[in-house]
Design a protein around this motif. Sequence first.
Motif, PDB file in Angstrom:
ATOM      1  N   MET A   1      48.626  50.587  42.614  1.00  0.00           N
ATOM      2  CA  MET A   1      47.400  51.300  42.851  1.00  0.00           C
ATOM      3  C   MET A   1      46.450  50.418  43.651  1.00  0.00           C
ATOM      4  SD  MET A   1      44.630  52.412  40.001  1.00  0.00           S
ATOM      5  CE  MET A   1      43.775  53.926  40.302  1.00  0.00           C
ATOM      6  N   GLN A   2      45.988  50.900  44.804  1.00  0.00           N
ATOM      7  CA  GLN A   2      45.022  50.178  45.627  1.00  0.00           C
ATOM      8  C   GLN A   2      43.655  50.289  44.971  1.00  0.00           C
ATOM      9  OE1 GLN A   2      45.800  48.377  48.309  1.00  0.00           O
ATOM     10  NE2 GLN A   2      43.711  47.759  48.677  1.00  0.00           N
ATOM     11  N   LEU A   3      42.922  49.196  44.910  1.00  0.00           N
ATOM     12  CA  LEU A   3      41.618  49.208  44.287  1.00  0.00           C
ATOM     13  C   LEU A   3      40.544  49.381  45.340  1.00  0.00           C
ATOM     14  CD1 LEU A   3      42.147  46.329  41.732  1.00  0.00           C
ATOM     15  CD2 LEU A   3      42.498  48.751  41.421  1.00  0.00           C
ATOM     16  N   ASN A   4      39.516  50.130  45.021  1.00  0.00           N
ATOM     17  CA  ASN A   4      38.432  50.425  45.949  1.00  0.00           C
ATOM     18  C   ASN A   4      37.521  49.220  46.112  1.00  0.00           C
ATOM     19  OD1 ASN A   4      36.187  51.516  47.297  1.00  0.00           O
ATOM     20  ND2 ASN A   4      36.612  53.547  46.423  1.00  0.00           N
ATOM     21  N   GLN A   5      37.142  48.910  47.345  1.00  0.00           N
ATOM     22  CA  GLN A   5      36.281  47.768  47.619  1.00  0.00           C
ATOM     23  C   GLN A   5      34.803  48.108  47.543  1.00  0.00           C
ATOM     24  OE1 GLN A   5      37.361  45.304  51.018  1.00  0.00           O
ATOM     25  NE2 GLN A   5      39.227  46.484  51.179  1.00  0.00           N
ATOM     26  N   SER A   6      34.457  49.360  47.479  1.00  0.00           N
ATOM     27  CA  SER A   6      33.064  49.792  47.526  1.00  0.00           C
ATOM     28  C   SER A   6      32.297  49.312  46.301  1.00  0.00           C
ATOM     29  CB  SER A   6      33.015  51.318  47.596  1.00  0.00           C
ATOM     30  OG  SER A   6      31.709  51.776  47.349  1.00  0.00           O
ATOM     31  N   ASN A   7      31.086  48.801  46.539  1.00  0.00           N
ATOM     32  CA  ASN A   7      30.245  48.368  45.422  1.00  0.00           C
ATOM     33  C   ASN A   7      29.839  49.536  44.543  1.00  0.00           C
ATOM     34  OD1 ASN A   7      30.351  45.704  46.140  1.00  0.00           O
ATOM     35  ND2 ASN A   7      28.436  45.737  47.291  1.00  0.00           N
ATOM     36  N   GLU A   8      29.708  50.727  45.127  1.00  0.00           N
ATOM     37  CA  GLU A   8      29.291  51.885  44.353  1.00  0.00           C
ATOM     38  C   GLU A   8      30.354  52.295  43.332  1.00  0.00           C
ATOM     39  OE1 GLU A   8      27.199  51.166  47.723  1.00  0.00           O
ATOM     40  OE2 GLU A   8      29.166  52.043  47.922  1.00  0.00           O
ATOM     41  N   THR A   9      31.611  52.012  43.604  1.00  0.00           N
ATOM     42  CA  THR A   9      32.688  52.408  42.695  1.00  0.00           C
ATOM     43  C   THR A   9      33.367  51.188  42.071  1.00  0.00           C
ATOM     44  OG1 THR A   9      34.229  52.526  44.538  1.00  0.00           O
ATOM     45  CG2 THR A   9      33.107  54.571  43.910  1.00  0.00           C
ATOM     46  N   ARG A  10      32.636  50.096  41.976  1.00  0.00           N
ATOM     47  CA  ARG A  10      33.167  48.863  41.390  1.00  0.00           C
ATOM     48  C   ARG A  10      33.658  49.151  39.975  1.00  0.00           C
ATOM     49  NH1 ARG A  10      28.800  44.844  41.966  1.00  0.00           N
ATOM     50  NH2 ARG A  10      29.620  44.678  44.054  1.00  0.00           N
ATOM     51  N   ASP A 135      45.254  44.755  44.193  1.00  0.00           N
ATOM     52  CA  ASP A 135      45.780  45.991  43.627  1.00  0.00           C
ATOM     53  C   ASP A 135      46.345  45.611  42.268  1.00  0.00           C
ATOM     54  OD1 ASP A 135      48.488  45.045  44.001  1.00  0.00           O
ATOM     55  OD2 ASP A 135      48.464  45.843  46.037  1.00  0.00           O
ATOM     56  N   ASP A 136      46.994  46.531  41.587  1.00  0.00           N
ATOM     57  CA  ASP A 136      47.450  46.240  40.226  1.00  0.00           C
ATOM     58  C   ASP A 136      48.497  45.126  40.143  1.00  0.00           C
ATOM     59  OD1 ASP A 136      45.719  48.004  39.002  1.00  0.00           O
ATOM     60  OD2 ASP A 136      47.175  49.636  38.902  1.00  0.00           O
ATOM     61  N   ASP A 137      49.099  44.762  41.267  1.00  0.00           N
ATOM     62  CA  ASP A 137      50.167  43.762  41.253  1.00  0.00           C
ATOM     63  C   ASP A 137      49.878  42.513  42.066  1.00  0.00           C
ATOM     64  OD1 ASP A 137      51.879  45.240  39.568  1.00  0.00           O
ATOM     65  OD2 ASP A 137      52.571  46.435  41.262  1.00  0.00           O
ATOM     66  N   HIS A 138      48.682  42.381  42.644  1.00  0.00           N
ATOM     67  CA  HIS A 138      48.357  41.226  43.490  1.00  0.00           C
ATOM     68  C   HIS A 138      46.947  40.729  43.193  1.00  0.00           C
ATOM     69  CE1 HIS A 138      51.618  43.305  45.582  1.00  0.00           C
ATOM     70  NE2 HIS A 138      52.009  42.080  45.857  1.00  0.00           N
ATOM     71  N   LEU A 139      46.856  39.456  42.872  1.00  0.00           N
ATOM     72  CA  LEU A 139      45.596  38.810  42.522  1.00  0.00           C
ATOM     73  C   LEU A 139      45.482  37.517  43.315  1.00  0.00           C
ATOM     74  CD1 LEU A 139      43.092  38.397  40.609  1.00  0.00           C
ATOM     75  CD2 LEU A 139      44.684  37.286  39.016  1.00  0.00           C
ATOM     76  N   THR A 140      44.338  37.305  43.931  1.00  0.00           N
ATOM     77  CA  THR A 140      44.076  36.059  44.641  1.00  0.00           C
ATOM     78  C   THR A 140      42.912  35.352  43.963  1.00  0.00           C
ATOM     79  OG1 THR A 140      44.830  36.977  46.740  1.00  0.00           O
ATOM     80  CG2 THR A 140      43.466  35.010  46.854  1.00  0.00           C
ATOM     81  N   GLU A 168      60.759  40.218  36.391  1.00  0.00           N
ATOM     82  CA  GLU A 168      60.869  40.459  37.838  1.00  0.00           C
ATOM     83  C   GLU A 168      59.485  40.593  38.466  1.00  0.00           C
ATOM     84  OE1 GLU A 168      63.386  43.707  38.822  1.00  0.00           O
ATOM     85  OE2 GLU A 168      64.915  43.114  37.386  1.00  0.00           O
ATOM     86  N   ALA A 169      59.370  40.108  39.682  1.00  0.00           N
ATOM     87  CA  ALA A 169      58.099  40.175  40.390  1.00  0.00           C
ATOM     88  C   ALA A 169      57.835  41.582  40.895  1.00  0.00           C
ATOM     89  CB  ALA A 169      58.103  39.197  41.565  1.00  0.00           C
ATOM     90  N   GLY A 170      56.579  42.005  40.776  1.00  0.00           N
ATOM     91  CA  GLY A 170      56.151  43.280  41.363  1.00  0.00           C
ATOM     92  C   GLY A 170      55.780  43.057  42.815  1.00  0.00           C
TER      93      GLY A 170
END
Length: 171
Positions: A1-10, A135-140, A168-170
Motif C-alpha cells: 500500500m502506497q502511503l500518502n505524502q500530503s500533510n492533510e492526510t497524515r 509504503d507498508d514494506d519499505h522504511l528509510t 522472506e523479504a517483501g
Amino acid sequence: MQLNQSNETRMTPSVLFDRMVGRWEGNCRTWFEPGKLADESRVGGEFQPTLEGRFLRHTYEGTIQGKPRHGEELIAFNSVTKTFQSSWIDDFHMSYAIMFSQGPATGRGFSVRGDYDVGEDQPRWGWRTEFELLDDDHLTITAYNILPEGMEAKAVETTYHRLKQGGEAGR
C-alpha cells in the motif's frame, strides 16, 4: 500500500506505529565525513509494540567496518506536546550515553533531533533522524550530524524492506 505524502492526510501516530511493527532487513550506509562513504553493510531490525502499543521498540544488528553493531531505540508520540520522542543506545555511535531526541510528524513518518557529546569541554553536536515509511514494506531511516555551527551532513542511511512471514523479504 502506497502511503500518502500530503500533510492533510497524515496518518496518526498509532497507525504509523502499527505499520512499522515487524521484522525488517536491508542496507546501512555510514559516512564519517561529508560525501565520503565509509561503510555499507547489511542490517536486520525489528519494531515491536511496547506497553499496549503506546511505545515502539526498535532493535537492530549488523556490522560496521566488519565489526558487530547492535542498537535499540524506544519511540513514543507525546500527545501533550504533539511531538515524537526517542531514546537511542548502541554499541558504536552512542556507546557511552543515551541520546534523547524529539520532533514533529512528517508526511510519511517523523523527524527527531537530539544532541550528543564529542568530548570534554567540546561543544555538543546535533543529530537529526528521519523515519520515512515509503509504503507498508519499505522504511528509510536517515540520520544527519549537525555541527555546532549548524551545518548538516548525512551520517547514516538505513533502507529497510519488510520480512514476510517465514523470513522472506517483501518487495
